[in-house]
Scaffold this active site. Structure first.
Site, PDB file in Angstrom:
ATOM      1  N   GLY A   4      55.668 -17.538  96.739  1.00  0.00           N
ATOM      2  CA  GLY A   4      56.795 -16.988  95.999  1.00  0.00           C
ATOM      3  C   GLY A   4      56.318 -16.102  94.863  1.00  0.00           C
ATOM      4  N   GLY A   5      56.284 -16.653  93.664  1.00  0.00           N
ATOM      5  CA  GLY A   5      55.985 -15.870  92.453  1.00  0.00           C
ATOM      6  C   GLY A   5      54.738 -15.008  92.557  1.00  0.00           C
ATOM      7  N   SER A  42      53.829 -23.065  94.760  1.00  0.00           N
ATOM      8  CA  SER A  42      52.858 -22.827  93.679  1.00  0.00           C
ATOM      9  C   SER A  42      51.472 -22.431  94.182  1.00  0.00           C
ATOM     10  CB  SER A  42      52.770 -24.050  92.750  1.00  0.00           C
ATOM     11  OG  SER A  42      54.016 -24.264  92.107  1.00  0.00           O
ATOM     12  N   GLY A  99      57.722 -23.239  92.436  1.00  0.00           N
ATOM     13  CA  GLY A  99      57.970 -22.661  91.122  1.00  0.00           C
ATOM     14  C   GLY A  99      57.628 -23.573  89.955  1.00  0.00           C
ATOM     15  N   TRP A 127      59.858 -12.784  98.225  1.00  0.00           N
ATOM     16  CA  TRP A 127      60.225 -12.230  96.909  1.00  0.00           C
ATOM     17  C   TRP A 127      61.489 -12.869  96.350  1.00  0.00           C
ATOM     18  CZ3 TRP A 127      59.313  -6.208  96.311  1.00  0.00           C
ATOM     19  CH2 TRP A 127      57.938  -5.950  96.378  1.00  0.00           C
ATOM     20  N   LYS A 128      62.213 -13.631  97.172  1.00  0.00           N
ATOM     21  CA  LYS A 128      63.472 -14.247  96.724  1.00  0.00           C
ATOM     22  C   LYS A 128      64.382 -13.174  96.134  1.00  0.00           C
ATOM     23  CE  LYS A 128      60.914 -18.530  96.200  1.00  0.00           C
ATOM     24  NZ  LYS A 128      60.753 -19.812  95.545  1.00  0.00           N
ATOM     25  N   GLU A 170      57.124 -26.657 102.581  1.00  0.00           N
ATOM     26  CA  GLU A 170      57.281 -26.353 101.162  1.00  0.00           C
ATOM     27  C   GLU A 170      57.931 -27.544 100.453  1.00  0.00           C
ATOM     28  OE1 GLU A 170      57.342 -21.798 100.474  1.00  0.00           O
ATOM     29  OE2 GLU A 170      59.381 -22.451 100.816  1.00  0.00           O
TER      30      GLU A 170
HETATM   31  P1  13P Z   1      56.351 -20.344  94.450  1.00  0.00           P
HETATM   32  O1  13P Z   1      55.097 -19.805  95.100  1.00  0.00           O
HETATM   33  O2  13P Z   1      56.893 -19.423  93.391  1.00  0.00           O
HETATM   34  O3  13P Z   1      56.185 -21.755  94.027  1.00  0.00           O
HETATM   35  O4  13P Z   1      57.489 -20.338  95.594  1.00  0.00           O
HETATM   36  C1  13P Z   1      57.208 -20.892  96.840  1.00  0.00           C
HETATM   37  C2  13P Z   1      58.309 -20.578  97.754  1.00  0.00           C
HETATM   38  O5  13P Z   1      59.407 -21.100  97.638  1.00  0.00           O
HETATM   39  C3  13P Z   1      58.062 -19.582  98.818  1.00  0.00           C
HETATM   40  O6  13P Z   1      59.077 -19.560  99.755  1.00  0.00           O
END
Ligand code: 13P
Length: 248
Positions: free
Chosen positions: A229-230, A208, A168, A9-10, A162
Site C-alpha cells: 500500500g503506502g 506494512s 497501514g 494506491w487505494k 493481508e
Molecule cells: P500498507 O502497505 O500501507 O500497509 O497497505 C497494505 C495493503 O492494504 C495493500 O493492499
C-alpha cells in the site's frame, strides 16, 4: 513462476502522480519479476498508456460482478480491461469492511474479472480480534474457499494474504506466522486445482511491507511477492521492494 510486486494506491493519486508510474516503467525496463500498479480508476487509462512497452502492468482496485447495467457509480470488469487494466484487486479488507463485501460476492467479482480476461488479485486476512482469538487459520480457510471461483487458474488468479491489523500500522506478523498462513493457503489450493497449478498460483503477503522489511518477508517459504500500500505510492519506495523481490 514469476514473482509479483503489486502496488495498491487505494484512494490516493491524481494526474500529478502519474510521474511515479513513468519513473517505475523507466527504471524497471528489464524487470525479473512481474510488476503491477493499481491506481484509482480515474488514472487507469493514462497509467496504462505510460506503462505500454514496459514490463509494468496496470490494474484496478475493484469491479462490479456484472458486465454492464443499471449500477450507478460502479465499474465493470470489461470496462477496466477496455481502459487498459490487466488485473483487478478484489475483496480487499477495506472493501469488505467499508462496503460489506462478502466472500460470495468476491467470488462473483473474480468470475467477472476472469471473463473479461483480467487477473483477479483476491485478498483475505484476519482481524486483530480473530488473531488474538486463535481464529486466523479458520478465517483464512473460510475466506479462500468462499472467495475463489471455479474459473481460477494459476495464470488468472493471485491470492494476497493481508492481516487487517498489519495494514497501514507498521506492524507485521512474525516470519513463522506468515509461513503458517501461506502454507495453509497453498495446501487449500490443492482442493480446487491440480498439484502443478496449486504450486504455481502466486501467494502475496500484504501489510506494512516497506523497503526495510521486504527482503526478510520475501525469504519466507510460499511468499511469491507482495501487495504493497503506502510504500507503492512513490517510485523511490517501491523500486527497492521490487529489487528485493528480484534478489529473493
Ligand atoms: P500498507 O502497505 O500501507 O500497509 O497497505 C497494505 C495493503 O492494504 C495493500 O493492499
Amino acid at each position: 513462476m514469476r514473482k509479483l510486486a503489486a502496488g495498491n494506491w487505494k484512494m490516493n493519486g491524481t494526474t500529478a502522480h502519474l510521474t511515479e508510474i513513468a519513473a517505475l516503467a523507466a527504471t524497471h525496463r528489464a524487470a525479473q519479476v512481474d510488476i503491477l500498479i493499481c491506481p484509482p480508476a480515474t488514472l487507469l487509462a493514462q497509467a496504462a498508456g505510460l506503462a505500454q512497452h514496459s514490463p509494468l502492468m496496470i490494474g484496478a482496485q475493484d469491479c462490479h460482478r456484472s458486465p454492464s447495467g443499471a449500477h450507478t457509480g460502479d465499474i465493470s470488469a470489461p470496462m477496466l480491461a477496455d481502459a487498459g487494466a490487466r488485473a483487478v484487486i478484489l475483496g480487499h479488507s477495506e472493501r469488505r469492511a467499508d462496503h460489506g463485501e462478502t466472500s460470495a460476492l468476491v467470488a462473483d467479482k473474480a468470475r467477472a474479472a476472469h471473463a473479461a480476461g483480467l487477473i483477479a488479485v483476491i485478498c483475505l486476512g484476519e482481524t486483530l480480534a480473530e488473531r488474538e482469538g486463535a481464529q486466523t487459520l479458520a478465517v483464512v480457510t473460510e475466506q479462500l474457499r468462499a472467495s475463489l471461483p471455479a474459473t481460477a487458474t494459476a495464470a488468472n488468479t493471485v491470492i494476497a494474504y493481508e492481516p487487517v491489523w498489519a495494514i497501514g500500522t507498521g506492524l507485521t506478523p512474525s516470519t513463522a506466522q506468515i509461513a503458517e498462513v501461506h502454507g495453509v493457503l497453498r495446501a487449500l489450493l490443492t482442493e480446487r486445482l491440480d498439484a502443478a497449478e496449486a504450486a504455481a498460483l502466486r501467494l502475496l503477503y500484504g501489510g506494512s511491507v516497506k523497503p526495510a522489511n521486504a527482503a526478510g518477508i520475501f525469504a519466507i517459504a510460499d511468499v511469491d511477492g507482495a501487495l504493497v500500500g503506502g510504500a507503492s505510492l512513490t517510485a523511490q519506495d517501491f523500486s527497492p521492494i521490487i529489487a528485493a523481490l528480484e534478489a529473493a
